[in-house]
Design an enzyme around this catalytic site. Structure first.
Site, PDB file in Angstrom:
ATOM      1  N   ASN A 105      -5.308  41.842 -13.193  1.00  0.00           N
ATOM      2  CA  ASN A 105      -6.386  42.836 -13.702  1.00  0.00           C
ATOM      3  C   ASN A 105      -7.206  42.331 -12.897  1.00  0.00           C
ATOM      4  O   ASN A 105      -8.187  41.581 -13.234  1.00  0.00           O
ATOM      5  CB  ASN A 105      -6.520  42.755 -14.969  1.00  0.00           C
ATOM      6  CG  ASN A 105      -6.511  43.545 -15.246  1.00  0.00           C
ATOM      7  OD1 ASN A 105      -7.638  43.978 -14.755  1.00  0.00           O
ATOM      8  ND2 ASN A 105      -6.993  43.750 -17.093  1.00  0.00           N
ATOM      9  N   ASP A 106      -7.733  42.833 -11.567  1.00  0.00           N
ATOM     10  CA  ASP A 106      -8.995  42.565 -10.615  1.00  0.00           C
ATOM     11  C   ASP A 106     -10.123  43.029 -11.703  1.00  0.00           C
ATOM     12  O   ASP A 106     -10.954  42.324 -11.511  1.00  0.00           O
ATOM     13  CB  ASP A 106      -9.161  43.580  -9.766  1.00  0.00           C
ATOM     14  CG  ASP A 106      -7.940  43.120  -8.437  1.00  0.00           C
ATOM     15  OD1 ASP A 106      -7.395  42.183  -7.917  1.00  0.00           O
ATOM     16  OD2 ASP A 106      -7.936  44.042  -7.457  1.00  0.00           O
ATOM     17  N   CYS A 107     -10.349  43.226 -13.062  1.00  0.00           N
ATOM     18  CA  CYS A 107     -11.317  43.806 -13.028  1.00  0.00           C
ATOM     19  C   CYS A 107     -11.067  43.106 -14.285  1.00  0.00           C
ATOM     20  O   CYS A 107     -12.511  42.568 -15.177  1.00  0.00           O
ATOM     21  CB  CYS A 107     -11.240  45.096 -13.581  1.00  0.00           C
ATOM     22  SG  CYS A 107     -10.862  46.435 -12.547  1.00  0.00           S
TER      23      CYS A 107
END
Ligand code: BGC
Ligand code: NOJ
Length: 822
Positions: free
Chosen positions: A486-488
C-alpha cells in the site's frame, strides 16, 4: 445501461454508441511499437518508451475529453459538408456507428449520408509501424465526390516538454515530404537516430505538416480550415507544431468500394548512416522503404492482420474454459488474459489514467504482472525477471522502478519500499513452476546494474529474504520503510507541506513502524523458497551451492508466523501495522482504520490460520465489515481527516483510492483465501462482484470499460459508490486471473506438476478446460458429484492419488484428466 455488447465468437467488444461515459480504449502492438486507441480513434503511439519515443502527441486531462488521435475526415465535395468517421473530433451525428476492440486491433465503422467507412487499426507482428486500413463504400444511389483527409500531430520530443519546455519545441520541429510520404525528423539532426513516417497508398491531392495551416487560426480539430475548404496548403512545418495530413480525392460510383491504407511508422538508422547523401541533413530513408512497399498493399496488410489474429488464437489457446458462467468464460478465455499481456507490457506507464511520463516499470508491479502472463510467453517472463533482478540492490532491497529503455533502476518514485524484494521470489517461483526452467536460478545477474557484481539469480532470492530478516522492528515484525504494497500507508513520512510528493519526500529512517502485511508476504515467500530449495536439491543434489536449506526457510516462516500470532492478530482479524509511535493500526482499538483487507488476504494465502480456524474468522470479518455489492473496500472505517502519521492514505476523501475504495488488486487475494478455506461460493461471489463483464449492465455507473479491470471502484463512503477509475494498468488483472484459474477453477502449475483442485460454487455441476503446461496439452473435465471439495483424479483413464498430475509427460502429448468433486 450498456453502450455495446460482447462478441465472444470474434473475441471483440462492440461499442455501439460513441459517447461512452469515458473513452473506452484498446492497445495496439504487443512487442516494441505500441499505441493507445479509444473508441473514437483518440490516443497516441510510441516506440518502447511513451515519454522519450512518443511518435504522436496527446493532451491528457483536457476538455473536451480525448482530443487528439488517429483522425480521418471525410468531405462530400458536392455539398461542402464534412464529418469524422470515428465521430470525434467533429462530433457530427452519424447514421451508424460501431467500434470493435479486439486483441491488438480496433475497427471503427460508421455510415453518414450513404457513405460507409470502416477503418482497421493494428500493428503487424514484428514491425514498428501501425496500419490504418480504410474501406469506403458508397451505399447511396448517386455517385460521390469525396475528399479523405488524415491527421495526426507529431511528437518525437520528450513528452514531458509538452507541458514544461515547449518554448524549445516551438523551434525544433522539422519534416520532409518526399514522394507523398511525410517524414517527421524533429531532433534527428542532433542526437536521435530515429524518425517517423506517415504514408498513404494513394496519389495525394495535397498534404499539410504545419498544424496552424491545417486547422486555421484559432480553429479546433473539430473544424480544420483545410477540411472546411476542401483544399490542402502543402505546408511545411518549421518549428511550432508539426503534423501529418494527407488529402486523397475519392470518386465512388453508387455501390462502389475502395480501400485506402495509411501507415505510421518508426524507423531507426545506424548512427553513421543517418543522412543521405552523407554529410547532408536529409534523412536516409532507405530503411523505411521495405515496410512501405509491403504494407501499402492490401493483400499484405490483410495477411499481417490474419497473422495477428492467429497469434492471439495461439496465446489465448493456452488456457480455455467452458463453465456455467459466461462472465467467467469471456474474462478467462479472452479479456483478462489480454489485459494481463497489456499490463505486462506497460506496467503502469501509458493508459488514459497514466501519462506515460512517469516512466518506470515497477519492481513490485512487474513481478506481480507476470503472474497472469507467464503461461502465455514464458520466455518473455524470464527476460523480465532477469531485467528486474539486475536492478536489485546489494543489500537485497530494490529500486522501486526501472526504465524500459535503459533497463536501469531509478528512484524517481522513491525507494525503501520494504515489501519490494519479496515479490521477486513470487515472480521467480511462478516462472519456474510454469516453465520447469531451473536454469534461470543459475543465471548470472548484476546488482544495481553494475558490471562485475553478478551472482546467480538464486542468490538474489536469498538476499531478498535476508532483507526482511535484517529489518525487524520492536515486535519482531518487518519494518515498513517508506511503504509496503500500500504505497499510501506512509508511516515514516509526516508530510505537512502542500503538494509535496508522499512517494519521494525524505522519510524518517524509521525503526519503529512495522507491517503485518510484509510479515504475511514474507511467510509466503519463505514457503516458495523452501519449495524451490527442496526441488533444486532433488534435481541437483549437493552440486548446487545452498547457503540455506529448505528447512531453514520453513523455520523463518514458522518464526514469523509466531510473531504474527503474538503481535499481528487482533482476535477476529489480522492487524495491519504499527505506526511510528508503536501504536497499532487495523485493530478494534482504532476508531478509524480498524480493519484492512491486505493482511487478511496475504496472511491466509501464506497459510496462516487455515488450520486453527483463524483464517475463517478473519474472512468472516472481511465479509461483515468490508464487503459491498461493488467489491470489497480496502479498510473501514474510512479516515475522515488527514493524519500526519498515516500519510497519503488519509489524503483521499473517504471511499476513494486507498482510503476505503474498492482497491480491486486486493479483492482476488480474498477470493484466493476463501478458496483456501474451501468456500467456493464466497470466493466466486467476490469474483463476480468486480468482474467487469458482470458489471456491463451498470456501465453508466461503472463508467470504465466493461471488458477490463480498473484499479479502483469507489467505496461505500464515496458519493459515487460503484464508479470505477483507472482502468487497464493494475495488478488487478494478474491477480484476478490467478484467483479464478488457479484457485477457484483450481488449475495450478506447481513445482511437481499441474495441480487440479477446484473450489467451485456449489451450484456448478462442473466445467471443462484445456491448459497447455510444459509442452503438454491437458484436457480437463471436472464433475461435481457431491457438495464438498474432495477431488479424485483420473489421468488418461487411470486414477492417481492426490491432486497433482505428476511430471514428466511427453512434450507435445495430450493428456486427458477427469476430476470428480465430492
Ligand atoms: C496512488 C497509489 C500509487 C502511488 C504511486 C498514489 O497516489 O494512490 O495507488 O501506487 O501514487 O504511484
Ligand atoms: C498502485 C501501485 O502501482 C502499486 O504498486 C501499489 O501496490 C498500489 N497502487 C497500492 O498502493
Amino acid at each position: 445501461m450498456k453502450f455495446g455488447h460482447f462478441d465472444d465468437t470474434q473475441r471483440e467488444y462492440v461499442i455501439t454508441q460513441p459517447d461512452t461515459p469515458l473513452p473506452w480504449i484498446n492497445y495496439l502492438g504487443s512487442e516494441e511499437y505500441f499505441g493507445l486507441i479509444s473508441n473514437t480513434a483518440g490516443g497516441y503511439s510510441f516506440y518502447k518508451d511513451a515519454r522519450l519515443r512518443r511518435l504522436t502527441r496527446y493532451r491528457y486531462n483536457n476538455s473536451p475529453l480525448d482530443m487528439g488521435g488517429r483522425y480521418l475526415y471525410l468531405r462530400d465535395n458536392s455539398t461542402d459538408t464534412y464529418w469524422s468517421p470515428s465521430w470525434m473530433p467533429t462530433r457530427v451525428e452519424l447514421d451508424d456507428y460501431e467500434c470493435r476492440h479486439g486483441q491488438g486491433y480496433t475497427i471503427i465503422t460508421s455510415k453518414y449520408n450513404g457513405i460507409r467507412s470502416s477503418t482497421r487499426y493494428f500493428v503487424p507482428l514484428g514491425e514498428s509501424l501501425e496500419i490504418w486500413q480504410v474501406t469506403l463504400t458508397n451505399e447511396s444511389r448517386s455517385d460521390a465526390d469525396l475528399s479523405l483527409f488524415s491527421a495526426i500531430e507529431f511528437c518525437l520530443w520528450d513528452a514531458n516538454d509538452d507541458a514544461t519546455n515547449f518554448q524549445r519545441n516551438y523551434s525544433i520541429g522539422q519534416v520532409e515530404v518526399i514522394d507523398d510520404v511525410i517524414y517527421h525528423k524533429t531532433e534527428y539532426r542532433e542526437r536521435r537516430d530515429h524518425f517517423a513516417y506517415f504514408a498513404c497508398s494513394e496519389k495525394l491531392a495535397g498534404f499539410d505538416t504545419q498544424r496552424e495551416s491545417f486547422l486555421g487560426a484559432y480553429h479546433g480539430w473539430n473544424e480544420p480550415a483545410v477540411v472546411e475548404n476542401g483544399k490542402s496548403y502543402d505546408s511545411i512545418a518549421h518549428g511550432w507544431q508539426p503534423i501529418g495530413s494527407h488529402h486523397v480525392k475519392v470518386n465512388l460510383k453508387a455501390g462502389e468500394q475502395k480501400q485506402i491504407i495509411f501507415i505510421l511508422g518508426y524507423q531507426e538508422n545506424p548512427k553513421d548512416d543517418k543522412f543521405d547523401p552523407p554529410g547532408s541533413q536529409t534523412i536516409n530513408k532507405k530503411s523505411a522503404k521495405k515496410a512501405l512497399e509491403k504494407y501499402l498493399q492490401t493483400a499484405n496488410a490483410d495477411q499481417a492482420f490474419d497473422e495477428l489474429r492467429d497469434y492471439w488464437t495461439m496465446l489465448l489457446g493456452k488456457m480455455q474454459v467452458t463453465t456455467p458462467d459466461e462472465h467467467t468464460d469471456r474474462m478467462v478465455n479472452i479479456w483478462n488474459a489480454y489485459q494481463c499481456m497489456v499490463t505486462f507490457n506497460m506496467s503502469r506507464s501509458a493508459s488514459y489514467f497514466e501519462s506515460g511520463i512517469g516512466r518506470g516499470m515497477g519492481f513490485r508491479d512487474s513481478n506481480q504482472d507476470l503472474l497472469g502472463f507467464v503461461h502465455m510467453i514464458p520466455e518473455r517472463a524470464r527476460e523480465r525477471i532477469l531485467d528486474i533482478a539486475a536492478t536489485q540492490l546489494k543489500d537485497g532491497g530494490a529500486f522501486h522502478q526501472y526504465q524500459p529503455l535503459t533497463k536501469r533502476g531509478n528512484n524517481d518514485v522513491g525507494s525503501g519500499f520494504n515489501d519490494d524484494p519479496a515479490w521477486l521470489v513470487l515472480g521467480v517461483a511462478a516462472y519456474v513452476k510454469e516453465s520447469g526452467d531451473w536454469s534461470i536460478l543459475d543465471a548470472p545477474v548484476q546488482y544495481e546494474n553494475e558490471p562485475g557484481t553478478e551472482s546467480a539469480l538464486y542468490e538474489h532470492l536469498q538476499r531478498s529474504i535476508q532483507y526482511t530478516l535484517d529489518r525487524l522492528g520492536p515486535n519482531n515484525l518487518p519494518l515498513i520503510g517508506r511503504a509496503d504494497w500500500n504505497d499510501c500507508l506512509n508511516l515514516n513520512c509526516f508530510s505537512d507541506t502542500p503538494g509535496q510528493s508522499f512517494q519521494t519526500t525524505t522519510n524518517k529512517d524509521g525503526k519503529v513502524a512495522e507491517s503485518v502485511f510484509i510479515a504475511g508476504l514474507f511467510v509466503l515467500a519463505c514457503k516458495e523458497m523452501a519449495g524451490i530449495s527442496r526441488k533444486l536439491k532433488e534435481e541437483r543434489g549437493d552440486s548446487f551451492v545452498f547457503q540455506l536449506s529448505s528447512d531453514d526457510y520453513f523455520q523463518f516462516a514458522r518464526d514469523m508466523e509466531t510473531t504474527v500470532w503474538k503481535a499481528g492478530w487482533d482476535g477476529n482479524w489480522f492487524r495491519r501495522a504499527y505506526d511510528d509511535f508503536g501504536h497499532v493500526l487495523g485493530s478494534k482499538e482504532n476508531t478509524e482504520g480498524q480493519i484492512f483487507i491486505e493482511p487478511q488476504g496475504i496472511c491466509v494465502m501464506a497459510g496462516l490460520g487455515v488450520e486453527n480456524g483463524n483464517a475463517v474468522k478473519a474472512l468472516d470479518s472481511v465479509g461483515e465489515r468490508l464487503a459491498t455489492p461493488h467489491g470489497i473496500v480496502l479498510q473501514q472505517p474510512a479516515f475522515s481527516q488527514y493524519y500526519l502519521h498515516l500519510g497519503e492514505i488519509s489524503s483521499y476523501p473517504p471511499g476513494y483510492k486507498e482510503n476505503a475504495g474498492v482497491f480491486c488488486h486486493t479483492n482476488p487475494w480474498i477470493m484466493i483465501a476463501e478458496s483456501l478455506v474451501g468456500r467456493g461460493d464466497t470466493a466466486f461471489d467476490y469474483y463476480t462482484r468486480i468482474n467487469p463483464s458482470a458489471r456491463e449492465e451498470i456501465s453508466e455507473l461503472h463508467k470504465c470499460e466493461p471488458y477490463v479491470y480498473a484499479q479502483m471502484i469507489a467505496g461505500r463512503d464515496a458519493a459515487t459508490h460503484g464508479e470505477a477509475k483507472n482502468s487497464w494498468l493494475s495488478g488487478t488483472a494478474a491477480w484476478n486471473y490467478v484467483a479464478i484459474t488457479q484457485f477457484i477453477l483450481g488449475i495450478q502449475p506447481t513445482l511437481d506438476g499441474l495441480q487440479v483442485k477446484p473450489v467451485l460454487p456449489s451450484k456448478w455441476s462442473g466445467f471443462e478446460a484445456v491448459r497447455s503446461f510444459r509442452g503438454v496439452r491437458y484436457e480437463i473435465s471436472v464433475q461435481r458429484e457431491g457438495v464438498g471439495n474432495e477431488v479424485s483424479l483420473e489421468v488418461d483413464g487411470k486414477s492417481i492419488g492426490g491432486t497433482i498430475i505428476p511430471l514428466p509427460a511427453e512434450e507435445g502429448k495430450t493428456v486427458k484428466v477427469k476430476a470428480v468433486i465430492r
